[in-house]
Design a protein around this motif. Structure first.
Motif, PDB file in Angstrom:
ATOM      1  N   LYS A  30     157.053 176.864  21.743  1.00 35.54           N
ATOM      2  CA  LYS A  30     155.997 177.049  22.737  1.00 35.54           C
ATOM      3  C   LYS A  30     154.670 177.282  22.014  1.00 35.54           C
ATOM      4  CE  LYS A  30     153.854 177.755  26.555  1.00 35.54           C
ATOM      5  NZ  LYS A  30     153.603 176.666  27.498  1.00 35.54           N
ATOM      6  N   LEU A  71     159.435 180.413  34.271  1.00 34.29           N
ATOM      7  CA  LEU A  71     158.022 180.747  34.502  1.00 34.29           C
ATOM      8  C   LEU A  71     157.104 180.022  33.541  1.00 34.29           C
ATOM      9  CD1 LEU A  71     158.188 184.606  35.096  1.00 34.29           C
ATOM     10  CD2 LEU A  71     157.547 182.876  36.756  1.00 34.29           C
ATOM     11  N   LEU A  72     157.632 179.674  32.383  1.00 35.79           N
ATOM     12  CA  LEU A  72     156.837 178.969  31.377  1.00 35.79           C
ATOM     13  C   LEU A  72     157.537 177.667  31.029  1.00 35.79           C
ATOM     14  CD1 LEU A  72     155.758 181.355  28.471  1.00 35.79           C
ATOM     15  CD2 LEU A  72     154.291 180.102  30.009  1.00 35.79           C
ATOM     16  N   LYS A  94     167.394 179.033  38.311  1.00 29.17           N
ATOM     17  CA  LYS A  94     166.978 180.337  38.850  1.00 29.17           C
ATOM     18  C   LYS A  94     168.083 180.968  39.697  1.00 29.17           C
ATOM     19  CE  LYS A  94     162.030 179.343  38.969  1.00 29.17           C
ATOM     20  NZ  LYS A  94     160.914 178.930  39.821  1.00 29.17           N
ATOM     21  N   PRO A 105     157.154 194.336  37.640  1.00 26.40           N
ATOM     22  CA  PRO A 105     156.235 194.360  38.792  1.00 26.40           C
ATOM     23  C   PRO A 105     156.970 194.472  40.126  1.00 26.40           C
ATOM     24  CG  PRO A 105     156.423 192.131  37.921  1.00 26.40           C
ATOM     25  CD  PRO A 105     157.233 193.000  37.024  1.00 26.40           C
ATOM     26  N   ARG A 119     164.617 190.326  48.680  1.00 28.23           N
ATOM     27  CA  ARG A 119     164.944 189.614  47.437  1.00 28.23           C
ATOM     28  C   ARG A 119     166.326 188.947  47.555  1.00 28.23           C
ATOM     29  NH1 ARG A 119     161.127 188.483  43.853  1.00 28.23           N
ATOM     30  NH2 ARG A 119     162.616 188.603  42.157  1.00 28.23           N
TER      31      ARG A 119
ATOM     32  N   GLY B  83     151.552 191.235  39.243  1.00 30.03           N
ATOM     33  CA  GLY B  83     152.699 190.545  38.642  1.00 30.03           C
ATOM     34  C   GLY B  83     153.795 190.242  39.650  1.00 30.03           C
ATOM     35  N   GLU B  86     154.681 186.566  40.040  1.00 35.59           N
ATOM     36  CA  GLU B  86     155.572 186.085  38.985  1.00 35.59           C
ATOM     37  C   GLU B  86     157.028 186.402  39.350  1.00 35.59           C
ATOM     38  OE1 GLU B  86     154.303 186.623  34.792  1.00 35.59           O
ATOM     39  OE2 GLU B  86     156.180 187.740  34.661  1.00 35.59           O
ATOM     40  N   ALA B  87     157.234 187.625  39.857  1.00 36.75           N
ATOM     41  CA  ALA B  87     158.596 188.016  40.263  1.00 36.75           C
ATOM     42  C   ALA B  87     159.093 187.108  41.389  1.00 36.75           C
ATOM     43  CB  ALA B  87     158.603 189.470  40.703  1.00 36.75           C
ATOM     44  N   MET B  88     158.175 186.742  42.275  1.00 45.71           N
ATOM     45  CA  MET B  88     158.529 185.856  43.392  1.00 45.71           C
ATOM     46  C   MET B  88     158.905 184.469  42.867  1.00 45.71           C
ATOM     47  SD  MET B  88     158.364 186.459  46.715  1.00 45.71           S
ATOM     48  CE  MET B  88     156.934 187.239  47.430  1.00 45.71           C
ATOM     49  N   LEU B  89     158.207 184.047  41.811  1.00 47.58           N
ATOM     50  CA  LEU B  89     158.453 182.705  41.267  1.00 47.58           C
ATOM     51  C   LEU B  89     159.755 182.624  40.472  1.00 47.58           C
ATOM     52  CD1 LEU B  89     154.823 181.782  40.151  1.00 47.58           C
ATOM     53  CD2 LEU B  89     156.106 180.761  42.024  1.00 47.58           C
ATOM     54  N   THR B  90     160.367 183.773  40.181  1.00 45.67           N
ATOM     55  CA  THR B  90     161.662 183.727  39.492  1.00 45.67           C
ATOM     56  C   THR B  90     162.804 183.518  40.480  1.00 45.67           C
ATOM     57  OG1 THR B  90     161.961 186.112  39.589  1.00 45.67           O
ATOM     58  CG2 THR B  90     160.877 185.251  37.626  1.00 45.67           C
ATOM     59  N   THR B  91     162.504 183.495  41.769  1.00 48.26           N
ATOM     60  CA  THR B  91     163.538 183.211  42.779  1.00 48.26           C
ATOM     61  C   THR B  91     163.517 181.707  43.077  1.00 48.26           C
ATOM     62  OG1 THR B  91     162.076 183.448  44.675  1.00 48.26           O
ATOM     63  CG2 THR B  91     163.073 185.472  43.838  1.00 48.26           C
ATOM     64  N   ALA B 254     150.822 179.792  36.259  1.00 52.09           N
ATOM     65  CA  ALA B 254     152.118 180.451  36.034  1.00 52.09           C
ATOM     66  C   ALA B 254     152.888 179.825  34.882  1.00 52.09           C
ATOM     67  CB  ALA B 254     152.945 180.397  37.310  1.00 52.09           C
ATOM     68  N   THR B 255     152.773 178.530  34.695  1.00 55.92           N
ATOM     69  CA  THR B 255     153.652 177.866  33.726  1.00 55.92           C
ATOM     70  C   THR B 255     152.954 177.488  32.424  1.00 55.92           C
ATOM     71  OG1 THR B 255     153.234 175.745  34.776  1.00 55.92           O
ATOM     72  CG2 THR B 255     155.188 176.920  35.490  1.00 55.92           C
ATOM     73  N   ASN B 256     151.738 177.951  32.213  1.00 56.54           N
ATOM     74  CA  ASN B 256     151.071 177.641  30.948  1.00 56.54           C
ATOM     75  C   ASN B 256     150.636 178.911  30.211  1.00 56.54           C
ATOM     76  OD1 ASN B 256     150.954 174.699  30.639  1.00 56.54           O
ATOM     77  ND2 ASN B 256     150.026 174.843  32.654  1.00 56.54           N
TER      78      ASN B 256
END
Lengths: 348, 256
Positions: A30, A71-72, A94, A105, A119, B83, B86-91, B254-256
């Protein structure tokens, strides 16, 4: 090459996995502009393993975890979660992964149970099972009773970490990634988090990054050490200790002439030397630190025999000082820096 | 889109339990109530061509430039700062679903606030008790036309607010950005019409284009009962474009 340092190159025969690993990185790289955060990272984590991911600040731990969590995007290389390529099927990956990001967070204005229920639904736990599953994780993480109704913003750091872990395990994923789960916690809270992680052993695959090295040593089956974006050591604490530490340390508490004692040391082993000596305590005893070669099984016995044979000292203690993960970490990252020095210069 | 409904319900629920929501609603209704009162007062003293409802919606831009930034500035900027985005985007929820849920929650709230102002003419009728059934206070056509314009133009205005919120982590900056964009879009175009276009022949052709894009022109048409499909298309297509840009902005960061 030492056994513990064997890092199979991508595509090599050693990298062929019979059972599907839960996590697999193949040549992950990366780059952020001209800065390379991780470089050609390759490793596997078997199903059910708890693996510690260690490295100094900025080594690339969080970057690696963020790539696995989708995420990345990696600049090159492949990341697999439960055999699913993260780049090609991020949603599918995921579904098999629980991720607790660094700093954990959480929304301050939601109640614990309410947040976990949301969740659970987002993680596609069926509506009928969601309530029961939330109750289960609340109990597992010690969040039942009054805590479940509290606003997350009012919780202590320890309880917030518990909520983060509860969220990560909520959908019963195959893999859990925890980025610094014990950061900022007091010893009691660290202990409870460690017990919680211990309770997941065998059921889930866990990758934990942490700076609290004794914690990692106590709860992880295996350790991976990363430095300057490259994996510098992989193995169990014992194997890493064997491979990376070239010196052993001994502690002797005695009363008598220290100079005579020092003269005795070459008789025990040519490589044994006095490293430090404390001041005389109220009982007239001194604590001496000895350094000798590592992996010499007879050294302790020889030292004991030599000291007792002379009989001119009163000896209270002769002990081998077990090197902790801290020493292994320092040795590995030092070694890694030495190896990477030309590389680091190239990218400066 | 399986997570959209879940996220939307969550967003609406969070709005319903937030004290800030009620503060915003009270301030909005007070301000709009005062506007309506002034319109009726003016109508009573000076002869007007348009009914009070049509005049009332002429001031739609005041709540738009103030209330839309207030409603949307927190939506993504605060989540990014804490943040939690970001936590939401991990779902398995997609970025588009998250953006749409935020957008529609803000939009429904915005429309809900405007819908409450529809009670003003009813309250006025109740208290003023006009004897004439053809009284301008009973003019529901201009009222529904104006409300329809607010619903349609609100699609784009709220989307712009959400876009501004996706561009920064600072809610204040998001609010200011949103205010500026809305001000330029609504008032800026109107100011352009006052420039001496005719003096520059090569710019003369831009005049009808700017006039066509004028929200005030659309409002006038709607209030008169002219249902043109072109404003529908204009606002809907731009809304889709802006929401697409918001999704891309979130994904890029988010992805960079």
């Amino acid at each position: 090459m030492p056994e513990a340092l064997l890092i199979p190159p991508p595509g090599s025969a050693a990298n062929t996995v019979v059972a599907r690993p839960s996590l697999q990185a193949i040549g992950l790289t990366k780059e952020y502009g001209s800065v390379r955060a991780i470089e050609n990272l390759s490793f596997t984590v078997a199903r059910g393993e708890i693996v510690g991911f260690l490295g100094p600040n900025g080594a690339g731990k969080s970057t690696t975890m963020r790539i696995f969590s989708g995420l990345l995007a990696a600049t090159s290389g492949r990341a697999y979660v439960a055999g699913i390529p993260v780049a090609k099927s991020p949603d599918e990956a995921k579904r098999r992964l629980g991720y607790m990001p660094e700093h954990n967070p959480l929304p301050d204005d939601m109640r614990v149970a309410e947040y976990l229920h949301l969740r659970a639904r987002l993680k596609e736990v069926p509506r009928k099972k969601a309530k029961a599953r939330v109750e289960e994780v609340l109990e597992m993480c010690g969040l039942q009773h009054k805590t479940r109704r509290k606003l997350i913003g009012t919780l202590s750091k320890g309880y917030r970490q518990r909520v983060g872990i509860a969220d990560a395990i909520l959908a019963e994923p195959e893999v859990i990634l925890m980025d610094e789960p014990t950061i900022g916690l007091d010893p009691h809270q660290i202990l409870s988090i460690r017990r919680l992680i211990d309770s997941l052993r065998g059921r889930l695959t866990v990758l934990i990054s942490s700076h609290i090295l004794p914690e990692i040593e106590m709860c992880c089956d295996r350790v991976m050490i990363i430095n300057q974006g490259r994996l510098v050591a992989v193995g169990t604490s014992a194997s890493l200790r064997r491979e990376l530490l070239t010196r052993s340390e001994w502690r002797v508490r005695l009363k008598g002439d220290v100079a005579t004692f020092e003269q005795l040391l070459p008789e025990v082993h040519a490589g044994l030397r006095l490293a430090a000596c404390s001041a005389v305590d109220s009982d007239g005893f001194v604590e001496i630190r000895l350094e000798g070669p590592a992996n010499e099984p007879g050294l302790g016995e020889n030292l004991l025999t030599a000291v007792t044979r002379r009989g001119s000292w009163r000896v209270r203690e002769i002990a081998f000082v077990e090197p902790g993960l801290e020493q292994i970490f320092l040795a590995a990252t030092k070694q890694g820096e030495d190896t990477l020095a030309p590389f680091a210069r190239k990218y400066k | 889109m399986r997570h959209f409904h879940l996220l939307l319900v969550h967003e609406l629920r969070m709005l319903a339990v937030s004290a800030a929501t009620y503060s915003a609603a009270v301030l909005f209704l007070l301000m709009m109530g005062l506007m309506y009162f002034l319109v009726i007062y003016q109508y009573d003293n000076v002869f007007q061509n348009d009914p009070p409802s049509a005049q009332y919606f002429q001031v739609f831009w005041i709540p738009v430039v103030f209330v839309v930034p207030l409603l949307t500035m927190k939506s993504l900027a605060e989540e990014r700062r804490h943040g939690t985005l970001e936590a939401m985007l991990t779902t398995p929820a997609s970025t588009l679903e998250i953006v749409l849920a935020k957008y529609f929650a803000a939009y429904f709230f915005y429309i809900g606030l405007w819908a409450l102002t529809l009670l003003f003419p009813w309250i006025a009728v109740l208290f003023l008790n006009p004897a004439n059934p053809d009284s301008p206070l009973h003019d529901t056509a201009s009222l529904s036309g104006g409300f329809m314009f607010v619903c349609i133009s609100g699609l784009l205005y709220v989307a712009l607010g959400v876009l501004a919120s996706s561009l920064t982590r600072n809610t204040l900056v998001a609010g200011m950005l949103s205010f500026s964009m809305l001000f330029v879009l609504i008032i800026g175009g109107n100011l352009l019409l006052h420039l001496p276009w005719q003096d520059a022949p090569f710019l003369a052709n831009f005049h009808p284009v700017v006039e066509y894009l004028q929200p005030f022109q659309h409002l006038q048409d709607f209030s008169r009962g002219v249902m043109d499909t072109r404003p529908f298309f204009l606002y809907a297509s731009n809304t889709i474009l802006v929401l697409g840009m918001t999704t891309m902005a979130i994904e890029a960061r988010a992805t960079n």
